[in-house]
Design a protein around this motif. Structure first.
Motif, PDB file in Angstrom:
ATOM      1  N   GLU A 306       0.836  -1.209   0.000  1.00  0.00           N
ATOM      2  CA  GLU A 306       0.000   0.000   0.000  1.00  0.00           C
ATOM      3  C   GLU A 306       0.864   1.250   0.000  1.00  0.00           C
ATOM      4  N   PHE A 307       1.994   1.159   0.676  1.00  0.00           N
ATOM      5  CA  PHE A 307       2.872   2.319   0.823  1.00  0.00           C
ATOM      6  C   PHE A 307       3.591   2.613  -0.496  1.00  0.00           C
ATOM      7  N   GLY A 308       3.565   1.650  -1.411  1.00  0.00           N
ATOM      8  CA  GLY A 308       4.132   1.903  -2.738  1.00  0.00           C
ATOM      9  C   GLY A 308       5.439   1.183  -3.014  1.00  0.00           C
ATOM     10  N   PHE A 309       5.806   0.226  -2.165  1.00  0.00           N
ATOM     11  CA  PHE A 309       7.043  -0.506  -2.445  1.00  0.00           C
ATOM     12  C   PHE A 309       6.842  -1.360  -3.694  1.00  0.00           C
ATOM     13  N   GLU A 310       7.716  -1.164  -4.666  1.00  0.00           N
ATOM     14  CA  GLU A 310       7.489  -1.827  -5.944  1.00  0.00           C
ATOM     15  C   GLU A 310       8.484  -2.935  -6.255  1.00  0.00           C
ATOM     16  N   GLY A 311       9.497  -3.072  -5.412  1.00  0.00           N
ATOM     17  CA  GLY A 311      10.483  -4.136  -5.645  1.00  0.00           C
ATOM     18  C   GLY A 311       9.903  -5.494  -5.274  1.00  0.00           C
ATOM     19  N   PRO A 312      10.661  -6.540  -5.524  1.00  0.00           N
ATOM     20  CA  PRO A 312      10.171  -7.875  -5.184  1.00  0.00           C
ATOM     21  C   PRO A 312      10.109  -8.096  -3.672  1.00  0.00           C
ATOM     22  N   ILE A 313       9.038  -8.779  -3.253  1.00  0.00           N
ATOM     23  CA  ILE A 313       8.884  -9.178  -1.857  1.00  0.00           C
ATOM     24  C   ILE A 313       8.904 -10.700  -1.836  1.00  0.00           C
ATOM     25  N   TYR A 314       9.847 -11.251  -1.061  1.00  0.00           N
ATOM     26  CA  TYR A 314       9.984 -12.708  -1.016  1.00  0.00           C
ATOM     27  C   TYR A 314       9.579 -13.242   0.350  1.00  0.00           C
ATOM     28  N   PRO A 315       8.382 -13.855   0.450  1.00  0.00           N
ATOM     29  CA  PRO A 315       8.066 -14.509   1.710  1.00  0.00           C
ATOM     30  C   PRO A 315       8.914 -15.776   1.852  1.00  0.00           C
ATOM     31  N   ILE A 316       9.427 -15.989   3.064  1.00  0.00           N
ATOM     32  CA  ILE A 316      10.197 -17.224   3.317  1.00  0.00           C
ATOM     33  C   ILE A 316       9.322 -18.104   4.210  1.00  0.00           C
ATOM     34  N   HIS A 317       9.126 -19.324   3.800  1.00  0.00           N
ATOM     35  CA  HIS A 317       8.235 -20.221   4.562  1.00  0.00           C
ATOM     36  C   HIS A 317       8.700 -21.651   4.348  1.00  0.00           C
ATOM     37  N   PRO A 318       8.702 -22.458   5.409  1.00  0.00           N
ATOM     38  CA  PRO A 318       9.240 -23.824   5.271  1.00  0.00           C
ATOM     39  C   PRO A 318       8.434 -24.696   4.311  1.00  0.00           C
ATOM     40  N   SER A 319       7.141 -24.447   4.161  1.00  0.00           N
ATOM     41  CA  SER A 319       6.348 -25.378   3.343  1.00  0.00           C
ATOM     42  C   SER A 319       5.463 -24.701   2.308  1.00  0.00           C
ATOM     43  N   ALA A 320       4.976 -23.490   2.592  1.00  0.00           N
ATOM     44  CA  ALA A 320       3.990 -22.886   1.689  1.00  0.00           C
ATOM     45  C   ALA A 320       4.608 -22.546   0.340  1.00  0.00           C
ATOM     46  N   ALA A 321       3.791 -22.647  -0.718  1.00  0.00           N
ATOM     47  CA  ALA A 321       4.259 -22.280  -2.051  1.00  0.00           C
ATOM     48  C   ALA A 321       3.953 -20.818  -2.332  1.00  0.00           C
ATOM     49  N   GLU A 322       2.941 -20.306  -1.665  1.00  0.00           N
ATOM     50  CA  GLU A 322       2.504 -18.953  -1.968  1.00  0.00           C
ATOM     51  C   GLU A 322       1.963 -18.294  -0.696  1.00  0.00           C
ATOM     52  N   ILE A 323       2.303 -17.032  -0.499  1.00  0.00           N
ATOM     53  CA  ILE A 323       1.775 -16.290   0.650  1.00  0.00           C
ATOM     54  C   ILE A 323       1.338 -14.912   0.183  1.00  0.00           C
TER      55      ILE A 323
END
Ligand code: ADP
Ligand code: MG
Length: 753
Positions: A306-323
């Motif tokens: 919402e704040f306008g960050f446009e770079g990639p955001i990488y969630p790190i999770h042991p099992s999930a494929a998508e967050i």
């Protein structure tokens, strides 16, 4: 009388004077003898080595040696017991002064030997010395602060130091100006100048001693590793000189004090290069977001989008494929690109393995999770966290914090975060307080260049970020909320080397004993003593404030005005409606050190020529009924202001408007007209006076709403707005302290070349 230390006899005493054993030998000798302190003769030898005058001294083992010893000394004499067991010799009956003959000295030793306390103590011998000329008794001391290193202290002797604690401290090294300011700061300063028939004490001689003890090449700096405490009590100061007649040095066990050298001096380019990935990250990783999308890290992902960050955001999770609609990765080592900033909120024990697996692909890890150094059982885990971050190649922010707000980087942890980039850079050891500062700041017009919550500061400290803000062109003023400065020495050096290039406002938590207890449980280590912070402020020009509101108010003023380095703010004009309010404000400002004094006659004559309606007071404070202010849609006010600026020439003008007095009496534009009139006048006299607006309200909701609008339009014109005249006064007084600091230092440097 037991004679436990054989080495003390007249011959050795002569050696002390003639061979001048080196300071390190004196200290080593005491350590080898298992002593925690130097005895008085050794302490005096140490002082003499640094050029501080001490009485001519001999050491005797008993009455038999007196005759020989006195051959080298001039009467009158003083005799004192030498014992490691006796701290206050006179309390134990171990000091005799004003003795004139050999027999009197012998007699004194015999009498003192019979005193109860002395009988039961180990007695190494007797110090026989010349009596110093009369003068005023001062105390000069030293102390090794665990965070800030050596401190030097001065005070007047006797009850002044013991009962009134009238002393001033500075962090070493001090320069001449610091030494002078230390003396001026004493409440008993007038006594030194010779109040009530007393003779004056030589100011130069005191300053000279302070520099020899606390200066760049002074005793405390040279022996910072060795000396835990120093006490010259008293230093007897006459009209012409100063003599240290008692000296006590407590030594650090085994020279164990940490070295003074700090990481300071890595250069501004480094700080910018090092911290740009934090303040303007290109890639972000989020650890702790769940597929259900309800955790703080999930919220963080939403906020920065919402704040306008446009770079990639990488969630790190042991099992999930998508967050949150983003592809997730199992480890920091698996992301398509290296990561500038990772936001981490998972159970504490899981974080070290996560960080060590980053393999050099992570620049900054901000650990929100708690359960580390702030609690006893988390200390070890915190050490492992730091090691893991290092092993993974990252700098660590936190743990136990809330996040980061950096409008230039479009990253924020806070629910409400203005997008505009401003000039206020904040560092906060408390996350919640960081949020408060953003929210209250927003309401009052602060615009941030950044705000970092640093929590336990296990790796990155407030000093590191301060270095960045000093170097950062975007930042005009720095605000720090600090509970503990583990690297106090470095903080001091950075601030001092900056020499007031940018104002720094410090809100220090844990300055009182009660506050210190709260701080200890909060950030996991003990806070420094209040005295150190006052010293830090005096020496470096940083401004100390006491409350969050004062913090925001002061930052606001520094954001809006340019400090007057050549001509510090002294004279203030109060202009507005409300007679009682003006009178109270005048008193209040006087207490803050701001001068609200009547205009000169010609200014008053010019104002009188305006023929203002009755009830208008024109002397300063200038107090105008609403009727006057409303005349000609504010143009009368403009004429008044013009005279104030052109003839009254104040350093600051505080315009205060009691809004309730305007309600129902005027069209809403009047306030607006007044502010605009003030701005027009201000423009005619550029740089002449700081202009501040106070909008006073009674809390009535419609009035508050109008105040909000007026505040916004004033802020848009570049005017700082305050709720009360007193708040504006505190901010002005802080500005004045900063201006005086830089003015004095810059003038001095100018003179010195
Ligand atoms: P203590 O502090 O252990 O009681 P001091 O050495 O400070 O003992 O002596 C006590 C007081 O005696 C001093 O405060 C000072 O007033 C006086 N005194 C001590 N030595 C001298 C001296 N050499 N010349 C003049 N006065 C002295
Ligand atoms: Mg003493």
């Amino acid at each position: 009388m037991r004679r436990s230390v054989e080495s003390f006899n007249t011959k050795d005493a002569k050696e002390i004077r003639q061979l001048k054993p080196s300071p390190s030998k004196l200290i080593a000798a005491a350590r080898n003898a298992g002593r925690r302190a130097l005895d008085e003769a050794a302490g005096k030898a140490l002082l003499a080595h640094y050029g501080v005058a001490v009485p001519k001294t001999a050491v005797v083992r008993g009455p038999d040696e007196v005759e020989e010893a006195l051959k080298a000394l001039k009467a009158p004499f003083v005799v004192k017991v030498i014992s490691p067991d006796i701290l206050h010799k006179s309390d134990a009956g171990g000091v005799r002064v004003r003795l004139t003959t050999t027999e009197e000295v012998r007699q004194a030793i015999r009498a003192m030997s019979g005193q109860a306390q002395i009988k039961s103590a180990r007695v190494d011998g007797w110090l026989v010395e010349e009596m110093a000329a009369e003068g005023q008794e001062l105390v000069v001391g030293g102390l090794r602060d665990p965070q800030f290193g050596p401190l030097v202290m001065v005070g007047l002797g006797g009850i002044f130091v013991e009962v009134l604690a009238d002393v001033s401290f500075r962090i070493c090294p001090i320069d001449r100006l610091d030494a002078e300011e230390m003396l001026d700061e004493l409440k008993g300063a007038a006594i030194l100048r010779g109040a009530r028939g007393r003779k004056a004490a030589s100011r130069d001689a005191i300053i000279d001693v302070l520099l020899k003890i606390g200066g760049e090449n002074g005793l405390l700096m040279q022996h910072a590793q060795d000396i835990a405490e120093a006490d010259i009590n008293p230093l007897i100061v006459s009209e012409t000189g100063a003599v240290a007649v008692d000296a006590r040095f407590v030594i650090e066990a085994g020279g164990s004090a940490p070295s003074l050298s700090s990481k300071e001096g890595r250069g501004t380019r480094d700080a910018i290069a090092a911290f740009t990935p934090l303040f303007a990250p290109k890639t972000v990783a989020v650890i702790g977001a769940s597929t259900k999308g309800t955790t703080f890290p999930n919220v963080f992902i939403r906020r920065i989008r919402e704040f306008g960050f446009e770079g990639p955001i990488y969630p790190i999770h042991p099992s999930a494929a998508e967050i949150d609609g983003l592809p997730a990765y199992q480890s920091l080592a698996d992301t398509p690109e290296p990561i500038d900033y990772a936001f981490i909120a998972i159970p504490a024990a899981q974080i070290p393995p996560l960080l060590s697996s980053a393999r050099g692909r992570l620049r900054f890890a901000q650990v929100i999770s708690s359960g580390f150094g702030e609690v006893e059982e988390g200390r070890e885990l915190q050490d492992r966290l730091v090691e893991a971050a290092r092993a993974g190649g990252a700098r660590l922010i936190g743990p136990n914090c809330l996040g980061l707000y950096t409008p230039r980087g479009k990253i924020t942890f806070a629910e409400i975060s203005p997008k505009e980039v401003g000039g206020v850079g904040v560092i906060s050891q408390s996350g919640g307080l960081g949020t408060d500062v953003i929210r209250r700041g927003l309401a009052r017009g602060l615009k941030f260049s950044g705000l970092v919550t640093v929590g336990n500061c296990a790796d990155v400290t407030p000093s590191d970020l301060l270095e960045f803000y000093f170097a950062d062109a975007q930042t005009r003023v720095v605000g720090m909320y600090i509970e503990t400065a583990r690297d106090g020495r470095r903080l001091f050096e950075i601030l001092r080397n900056a020499r007031g290039s940018k104002p720094v406002v410090v809100l220090k938590g844990g300055r009182t004993k009660q506050g210190i207890a709260a701080a200890a449980s909060h950030t996991g280590s003990l806070a420094g003593d209040d005295r150190v912070w006052v010293a830090l402020s005096r020496e470096t020009g940083c401004v100390l404030v006491d409350t969050v509101d004062e913090f925001v108010d002061t930052l606001l003023l520094f954001q809006m005005v340019t400090p007057r380095r050549e001509h510090p703010t002294e004279r203030v004009v109060l202009f507005g409606n409300g007679g009682g309010a003006s009178v109270l404000a005048t008193d209040y400002y006087a207490r803050l050190g701001l001068e609200v004094s009547p205009f000169a006659n010609d200014t008053i004559a010019e104002l009188a020529a305006l023929n203002l309606p009755p009830g208008t007071s024109i002397t300063n404070p200038v107090d105008c009924p609403v009727g006057t202010l409303q005349q000609e849609e504010g143009r009368v006010a403009e004429k008044i202001l013009d005279i104030i600026y052109s003839s009254g020439k104040p350093d600051a003008l505080v315009m205060h408007l009691n809004m309730s007095a305007f309600v129902g009496r005027s069209k809403p534009e009047v306030l607006d007209n007044l502010v605009k009139a003030a701005m027009r006048v201000q423009e005619h006299y550029p740089g002449q006076a700081h202009f501040i607006l106070v909008l006073r309200s009674d809390g009535d909701p419609p009035l508050e709403e109008r105040k909000r609008e007026f505040r916004a339009s004033a802020l848009a014109l570049g005017v700082a707005v305050y709720d009360e005249i007193a708040n504006a006064g505190h901010a002005l007084a802080a500005l004045q302290r900063f201006e005086r600091f830089v003015h004095k230092r810059e003038r001095l440097n100018g003179v010195n070349g």
